[in-house]
Structures are given as C-alpha cells and as structure tokens.
Design a protein around this motif. Structure first.
Motif, short mmCIF file in Angstrom:
data_model
loop_
_atom_site.label_atom_id
_atom_site.label_comp_id
_atom_site.label_asym_id
_atom_site.label_seq_id
_atom_site.Cartn_x
_atom_site.Cartn_y
_atom_site.Cartn_z
N MET A 7 45.81 30.76 48.07
CA MET A 7 46.41 30.42 46.82
C MET A 7 44.93 30.41 45.97
N THR A 10 43.50 33.78 45.13
CA THR A 10 44.64 34.76 44.36
C THR A 10 45.02 34.27 42.98
N ARG A 11 44.54 32.92 42.64
CA ARG A 11 44.89 32.39 41.52
C ARG A 11 44.62 32.96 40.22
N ASN A 12 43.55 33.64 40.31
CA ASN A 12 43.19 34.38 38.99
C ASN A 12 43.85 35.50 38.55
N THR A 13 44.32 36.13 39.71
CA THR A 13 45.21 37.41 39.40
C THR A 13 46.84 37.25 39.41
N GLN A 14 47.11 36.11 39.72
CA GLN A 14 48.38 35.93 39.63
C GLN A 14 49.32 35.90 38.53
N ASN A 17 50.26 39.39 37.86
CA ASN A 17 51.49 39.80 38.83
C ASN A 17 52.50 39.37 38.28
N TYR A 18 52.88 38.21 37.59
CA TYR A 18 54.10 37.67 37.06
C TYR A 18 54.73 38.74 35.99
#
Length: 77
Positions: A7, A10-14, A17-18
């Motif tokens: 997590m 990948t938190r910066n690209t999430q 993705n939303y």
C-alpha cells in the motif's frame, strides 16, 4: 507487513486508478532534507504499455535515481 509495504508503494498512483487511468511514478532522487522525490505520469485507461514505454524512455533520457536505503523505517534493499 507485506500489505502495508504494498500500500505504501502504490499509494501515489491509487488516485489515478480510481478514475480508471493508468499511472507510473519514477524516482527522481531526494531533496535537501533527504526526502524522496518522484515524477508521476498518468495516461488514459488501457494505455498501460504506452505509458510504461514513455516511462522507460524518460529513465533512459534522465537516468535512474538511487533509491533511498531506508524509508519510514523500512529497509528497501
């Protein structure tokens, strides 16, 4: 611990993705305080391979930044 690490990576690209976009973050070294810096690229949905090709080309042009050895208490290498 593995989920927490995943997590964190990948938190910066999430947010991209939303919205069904693809995203990649390139490490750009560290600031004067030693905090890691990055460049995020976003692209339209289903263009992952194109975005990765752009990221690889940018890394070839700009060079790769050294990864921090420790980030938030976790050893990365």
């Amino acid at each position: 611990m593995a989920m927490q690490a995943a997590m964190g990576m990948t938190r910066n690209t999430q947010p991209a993705n939303y919205f069904d976009w693809c995203a990649v973050t390139l490490p750009m070294g560290s600031d004067t305080a030693g905090m890691p810096l990055g460049l995020q690229l976003n692209g339209p949905s289903h263009n992952d391979s194109r975005l990765l090709a752009i990221a690889v080309a940018l890394e070839a042009l700009l060079g790769t930044a050294a990864q921090p050895k420790v980030f938030r208490g976790h050893k990365l290498s």
